[in-house]
Design an enzyme around this catalytic site. Sequence first.
Site, short mmCIF file in Angstrom:
data_model
loop_
_atom_site.label_atom_id
_atom_site.label_comp_id
_atom_site.label_asym_id
_atom_site.label_seq_id
_atom_site.Cartn_x
_atom_site.Cartn_y
_atom_site.Cartn_z
CG LEU A 14 8.13 3.13 5.06
CD1 LEU A 14 7.91 1.85 4.27
CD2 LEU A 14 6.83 3.90 5.21
NE ARG A 45 6.93 4.51 0.60
CZ ARG A 45 6.64 5.39 1.56
NH1 ARG A 45 7.56 5.78 2.42
NH2 ARG A 45 5.42 5.89 1.65
CG HIS A 73 0.65 -20.64 3.61
ND1 HIS A 73 -0.46 -21.31 4.10
CD2 HIS A 73 1.12 -19.90 4.64
CE1 HIS A 73 -0.64 -20.98 5.37
NE2 HIS A 73 0.30 -20.13 5.72
CE1 TYR A 77 1.10 -0.10 4.40
CE2 TYR A 77 0.03 2.02 4.27
CZ TYR A 77 0.86 1.15 4.93
OH TYR A 77 1.44 1.52 6.11
CE LYS A 94 3.21 3.62 3.25
NZ LYS A 94 3.26 3.63 4.73
CD GLU A 109 9.62 2.65 10.79
OE1 GLU A 109 9.43 3.61 10.03
OE2 GLU A 109 9.51 1.46 10.42
NE ARG A 145 -5.38 -18.99 5.65
CZ ARG A 145 -4.47 -19.86 6.13
NH1 ARG A 145 -4.56 -21.14 5.85
NH2 ARG A 145 -3.48 -19.41 6.89
N1 PDD Z 1 2.60 5.46 7.28
N2 PDD Z 1 7.19 4.56 9.15
C1 PDD Z 1 6.07 3.81 9.13
C2 PDD Z 1 6.06 2.52 9.85
C3 PDD Z 1 4.94 4.26 8.41
O1 PDD Z 1 3.83 3.49 8.36
C4 PDD Z 1 4.98 5.52 7.75
C5 PDD Z 1 3.81 6.05 6.98
C6 PDD Z 1 6.16 6.27 7.83
C7 PDD Z 1 6.31 7.61 7.17
O2 PDD Z 1 6.45 7.48 5.77
P1 PDD Z 1 5.97 8.63 4.78
O3 PDD Z 1 6.71 9.86 5.14
O4 PDD Z 1 6.36 8.13 3.45
O5 PDD Z 1 4.49 8.79 4.98
C8 PDD Z 1 7.25 5.75 8.52
C9 PDD Z 1 1.40 5.78 6.56
C10 PDD Z 1 1.05 7.24 6.53
C11 PDD Z 1 0.28 4.89 7.09
O6 PDD Z 1 0.54 3.70 7.24
O7 PDD Z 1 -0.84 5.37 7.31
#
Ligand code: PDD
Length: 275
Positions: free
Chosen positions: A199, A49, A99, A30, A143, A175, A97
Site C-alpha cells: 500500500l 488514493r 459475481h 476504504y 485499499k 510491509e 449474490r
Molecule cells: N492501514 N500498509 C497497509 C497494508 C495498511 O493497511 C496501511 C494502513 C498502511 C499505512 O498506510 P497509511 O500511512 O496511509 O495509513 C500500509 C489502515 C490504517 C487500516 O487498515 O486500518
Amino acid sequence: MYFYKNQFLSKNDIQLSPDDRGYYFGDGIYEVFRVYNGQIYEPQAHLQRLERTASEVRIALPYTASEIGDILTELVHKNKLVEGTVYLQITRGEAPRAHPFPAETEPVVLAYCSVVPRPVASIHKGIHAITLADIRWLRCDLKTLNLLPNVMAKQAALDHGVQEVVLHRDGIVTECSASNIMIIKDQVLYTHPANHLILHGITRAVVLKLALSLAITVQEETFTTEQLYQADEAFITGTTVEITPILQIDGKPIGAGAPGPLTQKLQSEFVHTFS
Ligand code: PDD
C-alpha cells in the site's frame, strides 16, 4: 453520528442490507484518516488514493473527492472529534449474490468517527514483531476491503505475544499487516518501492519527505528479512501507528534494541506536521 447512504444519522438508525457486496465479496474500498486537533490529516492524499483505488476496481464514486472531503469534515464537526480517526468505506452496492457487477446499483457509502488517542506508549517504547509469508494478492496497492490475510497475519503476531508482523515474499520484505516498514542501515533509509506489492502509505510518503529534509539518504529499494535482522534501526509507518520503532524481530534485537537516533529524529519532525 454516522454518514450512511447520503445522510447523517445515528448508528441505531442505519439499516444495513445483507445484500451489500461488501459482505458477500469484500467488494468495496476504504480509507482511514487521522484527526489531530479536530482537523483531518493529509485529506487530499487520502482522497486521491481513494479515487485511484475506486477507478482501478471500477467503482464509480457517488461524490467528487472534494464533496467527500466536505462530508468527512462535517462528520468530524458533528461528532466534535478532536483526536481520533475517520473510517470511510464504499462498497459496490446492494444486489442478490452473483459475481458479475450488478447492472443497476448505487455504491454504498459509510463513514464514522472514533476517538483514538495517539499511541504514544508504543511510539516511545517501540514494539516487537515476527516475520511471516505475505500471502496476499498482487494488487496490495489498492485499499480494498479484502483484508483476511492482514487479519490472519495480525492475529498470528498477537498469538506469538508480539504486536506486529513483517510480511515478506520469498524473503523480500514488503510491509506489515496495517503499516509500511522502513529500515536504516549505515545512515541510509530503505523501504520497499511503491509498486503493486505494498500500500502506498500516506504516512510513508510524509516520512520520506521528512527524511529528505533531514538530509537522510532514501533508497526506495527492496530489502530482505536478513537485512532487516542486520539493520541499525527499523520502524513502521501508518495512520494509526505514526512512526513506531521495531526493537525486536523474530526474537532478535534490531540494532541496539532501543529506538534509534534517526527514528527519533523523524518522530520529532513528524509531530510538527500536525501540531
Ligand atoms: N492501514 N500498509 C497497509 C497494508 C495498511 O493497511 C496501511 C494502513 C498502511 C499505512 O498506510 P497509511 O500511512 O496511509 O495509513 C500500509 C489502515 C490504517 C487500516 O487498515 O486500518
